[in-house]
Design a protein around this motif. Structure first.
Motif, PDB file in Angstrom:
ATOM      1  N   ILE A 156       7.883  -1.029  -2.296  1.00  0.00           N
ATOM      2  CA  ILE A 156       8.063   0.211  -1.381  1.00  0.00           C
ATOM      3  C   ILE A 156       9.228   0.644  -1.068  1.00  0.00           C
ATOM      4  O   ILE A 156       9.966  -0.489  -0.508  1.00  0.00           O
ATOM      5  CB  ILE A 156       6.813   0.301  -0.519  1.00  0.00           C
ATOM      6  CG1 ILE A 156       5.585   0.200  -0.930  1.00  0.00           C
ATOM      7  CG2 ILE A 156       6.979   1.787   0.402  1.00  0.00           C
ATOM      8  CD1 ILE A 156       4.637  -0.297   0.286  1.00  0.00           C
ATOM      9  N   ASP A 157       9.906   1.742  -1.253  1.00  0.00           N
ATOM     10  CA  ASP A 157      11.156   2.252  -0.947  1.00  0.00           C
ATOM     11  C   ASP A 157      11.008   3.613  -0.641  1.00  0.00           C
ATOM     12  O   ASP A 157      10.574   4.382  -1.120  1.00  0.00           O
ATOM     13  CB  ASP A 157      12.113   1.905  -1.959  1.00  0.00           C
ATOM     14  CG  ASP A 157      12.413   0.483  -2.058  1.00  0.00           C
ATOM     15  OD1 ASP A 157      13.233  -0.151  -1.169  1.00  0.00           O
ATOM     16  OD2 ASP A 157      12.036  -0.238  -3.127  1.00  0.00           O
ATOM     17  N   LEU A 158      12.262   4.067   0.416  1.00  0.00           N
ATOM     18  CA  LEU A 158      12.315   5.489   0.843  1.00  0.00           C
ATOM     19  C   LEU A 158      13.571   6.032   0.140  1.00  0.00           C
ATOM     20  O   LEU A 158      14.621   5.326   0.039  1.00  0.00           O
ATOM     21  CB  LEU A 158      12.480   5.412   2.367  1.00  0.00           C
ATOM     22  CG  LEU A 158      12.391   6.913   3.079  1.00  0.00           C
ATOM     23  CD1 LEU A 158      11.243   7.499   2.986  1.00  0.00           C
ATOM     24  CD2 LEU A 158      13.009   6.725   4.479  1.00  0.00           C
ATOM     25  N   THR A 161       5.275   1.787  -5.821  1.00  0.00           N
ATOM     26  CA  THR A 161       5.056   1.268  -7.283  1.00  0.00           C
ATOM     27  C   THR A 161       4.137   0.292  -7.192  1.00  0.00           C
ATOM     28  O   THR A 161       4.229  -0.941  -6.417  1.00  0.00           O
ATOM     29  CB  THR A 161       6.342   1.022  -8.099  1.00  0.00           C
ATOM     30  OG1 THR A 161       7.235   2.180  -8.062  1.00  0.00           O
ATOM     31  CG2 THR A 161       5.911   0.622  -9.655  1.00  0.00           C
ATOM     32  N   PHE A 162       2.892   0.261  -7.832  1.00  0.00           N
ATOM     33  CA  PHE A 162       2.039  -0.861  -7.843  1.00  0.00           C
ATOM     34  C   PHE A 162       1.323  -1.198  -9.271  1.00  0.00           C
ATOM     35  O   PHE A 162       1.247  -0.182 -10.014  1.00  0.00           O
ATOM     36  CB  PHE A 162       0.757  -0.602  -6.768  1.00  0.00           C
ATOM     37  CG  PHE A 162       0.254   0.894  -7.010  1.00  0.00           C
ATOM     38  CD1 PHE A 162      -1.022   0.910  -7.686  1.00  0.00           C
ATOM     39  CD2 PHE A 162       0.617   1.902  -6.407  1.00  0.00           C
ATOM     40  CE1 PHE A 162      -1.470   2.066  -7.687  1.00  0.00           C
ATOM     41  CE2 PHE A 162       0.097   3.149  -6.743  1.00  0.00           C
ATOM     42  CZ  PHE A 162      -0.999   3.348  -7.179  1.00  0.00           C
ATOM     43  N   GLY A 163       1.039  -2.179  -9.335  1.00  0.00           N
ATOM     44  CA  GLY A 163       0.329  -2.827 -10.675  1.00  0.00           C
ATOM     45  C   GLY A 163      -0.610  -3.921 -10.464  1.00  0.00           C
ATOM     46  O   GLY A 163      -0.459  -4.488  -9.497  1.00  0.00           O
ATOM     47  N   GLY A 164      -1.164  -4.208 -11.561  1.00  0.00           N
ATOM     48  CA  GLY A 164      -2.063  -5.398 -11.393  1.00  0.00           C
ATOM     49  C   GLY A 164      -3.425  -4.912 -10.880  1.00  0.00           C
ATOM     50  O   GLY A 164      -3.772  -3.779 -10.720  1.00  0.00           O
ATOM     51  N   ALA A 200      -2.179  -5.688   2.562  1.00  0.00           N
ATOM     52  CA  ALA A 200      -0.788  -5.974   2.679  1.00  0.00           C
ATOM     53  C   ALA A 200       0.128  -4.522   2.221  1.00  0.00           C
ATOM     54  O   ALA A 200       1.371  -4.326   2.869  1.00  0.00           O
ATOM     55  CB  ALA A 200      -0.639  -7.089   1.724  1.00  0.00           C
ATOM     56  N   ILE A 201      -0.244  -4.041   1.146  1.00  0.00           N
ATOM     57  CA  ILE A 201       0.680  -3.025   0.815  1.00  0.00           C
ATOM     58  C   ILE A 201       0.596  -1.877   1.823  1.00  0.00           C
ATOM     59  O   ILE A 201       1.525  -1.388   2.057  1.00  0.00           O
ATOM     60  CB  ILE A 201       0.080  -2.227  -0.572  1.00  0.00           C
ATOM     61  CG1 ILE A 201       1.261  -1.334  -1.330  1.00  0.00           C
ATOM     62  CG2 ILE A 201      -1.227  -1.799  -0.751  1.00  0.00           C
ATOM     63  CD1 ILE A 201       0.889  -0.820  -2.504  1.00  0.00           C
ATOM     64  N   PHE A 202      -0.674  -1.680   2.510  1.00  0.00           N
ATOM     65  CA  PHE A 202      -0.657  -0.567   3.436  1.00  0.00           C
ATOM     66  C   PHE A 202       0.137  -0.998   4.633  1.00  0.00           C
ATOM     67  O   PHE A 202       0.861  -0.125   5.206  1.00  0.00           O
ATOM     68  CB  PHE A 202      -2.277  -0.404   3.893  1.00  0.00           C
ATOM     69  CG  PHE A 202      -2.496   0.560   4.877  1.00  0.00           C
ATOM     70  CD1 PHE A 202      -1.926   1.918   5.035  1.00  0.00           C
ATOM     71  CD2 PHE A 202      -3.352   0.425   6.039  1.00  0.00           C
ATOM     72  CE1 PHE A 202      -1.975   3.001   5.813  1.00  0.00           C
ATOM     73  CE2 PHE A 202      -3.456   1.404   6.952  1.00  0.00           C
ATOM     74  CZ  PHE A 202      -2.761   2.679   6.841  1.00  0.00           C
TER      75      PHE A 202
END
Length: 148
Positions: free
Chosen positions: A9-11, A19-22, A31-33
């Motif tokens: 995650i970047d601004l 960007t996420f995968g799997g 955790a991503i949240f």
């Protein structure tokens, strides 16, 4: 339990690029949240670009928790989100389980170019050249091909 799922995650300007995968489990989704919450702008409107072309799927509980995440982003300055998903099946799952179509501020896109155009038309300028996770996306794609 271990976290399942990978992300960055970047601004970029006023666009929070995720960007996420799997495959994600509930712990991975939480955790991503949590990271998204720390990186989201606090002082101005912003947009989201969720690049999930390498997303395999999520558990039922993590998909259902998406509504509370969606509520948080829109209550905290997010104006709109462009999603890039790997297939119509993934879009159908997001629509059914995570309420993706219940919000007019979401747009499902088939490419990075389409997502950037849609966001830019809404006042959140970003180009494919500014996308910060190309190396990470390539790693996700290589891993996915190795597992296939």
């Amino acid at each position: 339990m271990n976290i399942h799922g990978q992300w960055q995650i970047d601004l970029v300007g006023d666009v929070l690029v995720r960007t996420f995968g799997g495959s994600f489990n509930q712990q991975g989704t939480e955790a991503i949240f949590a990271e998204l919450q720390t990186k989201a702008p606090k002082d101005r409107p912003w947009a989201g670009l969720a690049h999930g072309a390498m997303w395999e799927m999520s558990t039922q509980d993590s998909l259902q928790s998406y509504n509370s995440m969606s509520d948080w982003v829109f209550a905290n300055g997010c104006v709109c989100v462009a999603f890039i998903l790997p297939s119509k099946l993934h879009l159908d799952v997001m629509r059914r389980q995570a309420g993706l179509t219940e919000n007019h501020r979401y747009q499902s896109c088939v490419s990075l170019e389409q997502a950037c155009t849609w966001l830019s038309q809404r006042g959140f300028a970003i180009t494919p050249d500014q996308y910060p996770h190309l190396a990470f996306l390539n790693q996700l794609e290589q891993r996915q091909h190795q597992c296939a």
